[in-house]
Write a protein that holds these residues in place. Sequence first.
Motif, PDB file in Angstrom:
ATOM      1  N   ALA A 257       0.831  -1.198   0.000  1.00 47.94           N
ATOM      2  CA  ALA A 257       0.000   0.000   0.000  1.00 47.94           C
ATOM      3  C   ALA A 257       0.870   1.254   0.000  1.00 47.94           C
ATOM      4  N   HIS A 258       0.228   2.409  -0.292  1.00 48.20           N
ATOM      5  CA  HIS A 258       1.002   3.653  -0.386  1.00 48.20           C
ATOM      6  C   HIS A 258       0.313   4.856   0.249  1.00 48.20           C
TER       7      HIS A 258
ATOM      8  N   ILE B  54      -4.017   2.102   7.283  1.00 48.88           N
ATOM      9  CA  ILE B  54      -3.485   1.948   5.931  1.00 48.88           C
ATOM     10  C   ILE B  54      -4.636   1.687   4.967  1.00 48.88           C
ATOM     11  N   VAL B  55      -4.616   2.374   3.826  1.00 52.21           N
ATOM     12  CA  VAL B  55      -5.594   2.133   2.764  1.00 52.21           C
ATOM     13  C   VAL B  55      -5.080   0.945   1.952  1.00 52.21           C
ATOM     14  N   PRO B  56      -5.809  -0.187   1.932  1.00 57.99           N
ATOM     15  CA  PRO B  56      -5.266  -1.411   1.325  1.00 57.99           C
ATOM     16  C   PRO B  56      -4.877  -1.276  -0.130  1.00 57.99           C
ATOM     17  N   ALA B  57      -5.622  -0.499  -0.911  1.00 55.27           N
ATOM     18  CA  ALA B  57      -5.341  -0.357  -2.339  1.00 55.27           C
ATOM     19  C   ALA B  57      -5.998   0.912  -2.833  1.00 55.27           C
ATOM     20  N   ALA B  58      -5.550   1.403  -3.976  1.00 52.59           N
ATOM     21  CA  ALA B  58      -6.162   2.571  -4.613  1.00 52.59           C
ATOM     22  C   ALA B  58      -7.002   2.089  -5.788  1.00 52.59           C
ATOM     23  N   LEU B  59      -8.278   2.442  -5.802  1.00 57.96           N
ATOM     24  CA  LEU B  59      -9.182   2.025  -6.856  1.00 57.96           C
ATOM     25  C   LEU B  59      -9.590   3.219  -7.712  1.00 57.96           C
ATOM     26  N   ASP B  60     -10.070   2.947  -8.899  1.00 57.81           N
ATOM     27  CA  ASP B  60     -10.642   4.013  -9.716  1.00 57.81           C
ATOM     28  C   ASP B  60     -12.011   4.399  -9.172  1.00 57.81           C
ATOM     29  N   ASP B  61     -12.866   3.419  -9.027  1.00 57.77           N
ATOM     30  CA  ASP B  61     -14.212   3.644  -8.511  1.00 57.77           C
ATOM     31  C   ASP B  61     -14.663   2.401  -7.765  1.00 57.77           C
ATOM     32  N   GLY B  62     -15.432   2.584  -6.714  1.00 58.35           N
ATOM     33  CA  GLY B  62     -16.015   1.441  -6.025  1.00 58.35           C
ATOM     34  C   GLY B  62     -15.787   1.474  -4.527  1.00 58.35           C
TER      35      GLY B  62
ATOM     36  N   TYR C 232     -10.111 -10.026   2.848  1.00 62.52           N
ATOM     37  CA  TYR C 232      -9.667 -10.452   4.184  1.00 62.52           C
ATOM     38  C   TYR C 232      -8.170 -10.250   4.263  1.00 62.52           C
ATOM     39  N   GLN C 233      -7.749  -9.106   4.807  1.00 60.95           N
ATOM     40  CA  GLN C 233      -6.338  -8.738   4.844  1.00 60.95           C
ATOM     41  C   GLN C 233      -5.990  -8.198   6.224  1.00 60.95           C
ATOM     42  N   PRO C 234      -5.658  -9.075   7.169  1.00 57.37           N
ATOM     43  CA  PRO C 234      -5.328  -8.612   8.518  1.00 57.37           C
ATOM     44  C   PRO C 234      -3.951  -7.971   8.640  1.00 57.37           C
ATOM     45  N   VAL C 235      -3.103  -8.143   7.641  1.00 55.98           N
ATOM     46  CA  VAL C 235      -1.751  -7.577   7.665  1.00 55.98           C
ATOM     47  C   VAL C 235      -1.612  -6.607   6.498  1.00 55.98           C
ATOM     48  N   LEU C 236      -1.297  -5.361   6.805  1.00 50.02           N
ATOM     49  CA  LEU C 236      -1.133  -4.341   5.780  1.00 50.02           C
ATOM     50  C   LEU C 236       0.238  -3.699   5.932  1.00 50.02           C
ATOM     51  N   LEU C 237       0.970  -3.620   4.825  1.00 54.29           N
ATOM     52  CA  LEU C 237       2.295  -3.001   4.802  1.00 54.29           C
ATOM     53  C   LEU C 237       2.264  -1.885   3.776  1.00 54.29           C
ATOM     54  N   ALA C 238       2.819  -0.730   4.133  1.00 53.31           N
ATOM     55  CA  ALA C 238       2.779   0.420   3.236  1.00 53.31           C
ATOM     56  C   ALA C 238       4.103   1.164   3.250  1.00 53.31           C
ATOM     57  N   VAL C 239       4.419   1.778   2.113  1.00 51.69           N
ATOM     58  CA  VAL C 239       5.484   2.780   2.029  1.00 51.69           C
ATOM     59  C   VAL C 239       4.809   4.062   1.586  1.00 51.69           C
ATOM     60  N   VAL C 240       4.843   5.078   2.438  1.00 51.44           N
ATOM     61  CA  VAL C 240       4.164   6.326   2.108  1.00 51.44           C
ATOM     62  C   VAL C 240       5.148   7.331   1.531  1.00 51.44           C
ATOM     63  N   GLU C 241       4.620   8.457   1.101  1.00 48.59           N
ATOM     64  CA  GLU C 241       5.381   9.397   0.282  1.00 48.59           C
ATOM     65  C   GLU C 241       6.675   9.866   0.929  1.00 48.59           C
ATOM     66  N   ASP C 242       6.681  10.035   2.246  1.00 49.93           N
ATOM     67  CA  ASP C 242       7.887  10.536   2.909  1.00 49.93           C
ATOM     68  C   ASP C 242       8.903   9.439   3.227  1.00 49.93           C
ATOM     69  N   GLY C 243       8.634   8.216   2.754  1.00 49.70           N
ATOM     70  CA  GLY C 243       9.587   7.130   2.926  1.00 49.70           C
ATOM     71  C   GLY C 243       9.346   6.249   4.130  1.00 49.70           C
ATOM     72  N   ARG C 244       8.398   6.602   4.982  1.00 56.54           N
ATOM     73  CA  ARG C 244       8.109   5.763   6.148  1.00 56.54           C
ATOM     74  C   ARG C 244       7.501   4.428   5.710  1.00 56.54           C
ATOM     75  N   ILE C 245       7.926   3.383   6.373  1.00 56.49           N
ATOM     76  CA  ILE C 245       7.353   2.058   6.166  1.00 56.49           C
ATOM     77  C   ILE C 245       6.400   1.808   7.330  1.00 56.49           C
ATOM     78  N   LEU C 246       5.142   1.564   7.013  1.00 56.73           N
ATOM     79  CA  LEU C 246       4.108   1.411   8.031  1.00 56.73           C
ATOM     80  C   LEU C 246       3.561  -0.009   8.025  1.00 56.73           C
TER      81      LEU C 246
END
Length: 309
Positions: free
Chosen positions: A34-35, A91-99, A233-247
């Motif tokens: 995720a981002h 964390i937002v799991p994914a970026a969608l167009d619509d939905g 069903y996603q109990p584990v979410l990993l993200a790298v956000v714009e400032d470089g932090r890993i969440l």
Amino acid sequence: MIPARRIAGAGRLFACILAGLSLPALAGGLPPLAHSVTGGYTEYTIQSGDFLIAIGARFGVAATLLALQNAIPYDAIIYPGQRLYIHNPHIVPAALDDGILINLPQRMLFHFSQGKLRAVYPVGLGKPSWPTPQGEFRIVSRVKNKPWLVPKSIQEEMRREGKVVLEEVPPGPDNPLGAHWLGLSIWGYGIHGTIAPASIYQFRSHGCIRLHPDDVAELFDQVKVGTQGCLVYQPVLLAVVEDGRILLEVHRDIYNKGIDPAQIVRDMAEANGLYHAVDWIAVDAVIAAQDGLAREVGRLAPYELKGNP
């Protein structure tokens, strides 16, 4: 309300391909990296009739954690006018167009329109003995003040528990569907309001998706019949956000699918070239806590951010 509203198993758990709605999964069935993150820091002024469980339900944070954040006992008496500090990053799991994307362990609904995250809402979901299903869906009906036609299975539960067996509950203050109903193409299930707002952000329903009355009224006006969505069903979410932090955000495996959070994090870190930048002691702490909030577990160097989506 989540402030941002203003603005695992096999691969099938993480990939939901619809017309115009796609959640990519990595090889091996891993969820996508995720981002973005929603929520954050806010202050809340306690209103008459408030209690910690209800406030936590509104903001998507467990009442026990809310008490900890404010250094007060879980059973503390709170007063109108008192201010609470709330930290609720998700964390937002994914970026969608619509939905609509609903992540079951996370108990969050994400509504996207024209490529933008339009709203984020905490939801109440099915109890472990009556889980909310996974999969693709479409909105097939929009109904205000829908009577509740009690399913035979729930009638039987009422009978077993010694309750009055109801076949239908008309619209009104006793109707558990609240005032708004969005029927799903998954037969018998819907997104609806509730007469028990404190049950939001918990697993207490018979599988339907509950929203706070204000939230479902807002969503009702924003979606139409045909709007697509997915329950994942996603109990584990990993993200790298714009400032470089890993969440990292970890939730309980509420439906007991045998998911190993530590293995998922390690596999995702390796697959995305993050292993060297992760603080694995911090990862272990987040996994141990499983408090459902996004926590920093590492940071990329500035030169590593180039080209990062």
